[in-house]
Motif scaffolding. Sequence first.
Motif: not given
Length: 118
Positions: A24-35
């Motif tokens: 993901a783009p950095r600003h999207i992945a930051w402090s986000a859950a991924m799955g």
Amino acid sequence: QVQLVESGGGSVQAGGSLRLSCTAPRHIAWSAAMGWYRQAPGKERELVATITSGGTTRYSGAVEGRFTISRDNAKNTAYLQMENLKPEDTAVYYCNVRRTVTPTHNVWGQGTQVTVSS
């Protein structure tokens, strides 16, 4: 429009392994859950596994013990290692990135096909 870069997937025989990745783009992945979620023909989309930015994981009962989710925060990438695949794992797998703190977002990948033959 935010784009998630998915790779991996394909066709394997039962008992085989595959690895999915999602960047993901950095600003999207930051402090986000991924799955990942998956959707089989004629069925609703269902949770496979998620991982928070702090590394807390969650699995569906159908895959726990066979699939492992991990992430590399430096690369803004999550991985799904799938072992001992079964025909019932056949589905389109969608990467998801979700942040529940402001600014919130819920972003989906385009999906990748996983086919397991018996």
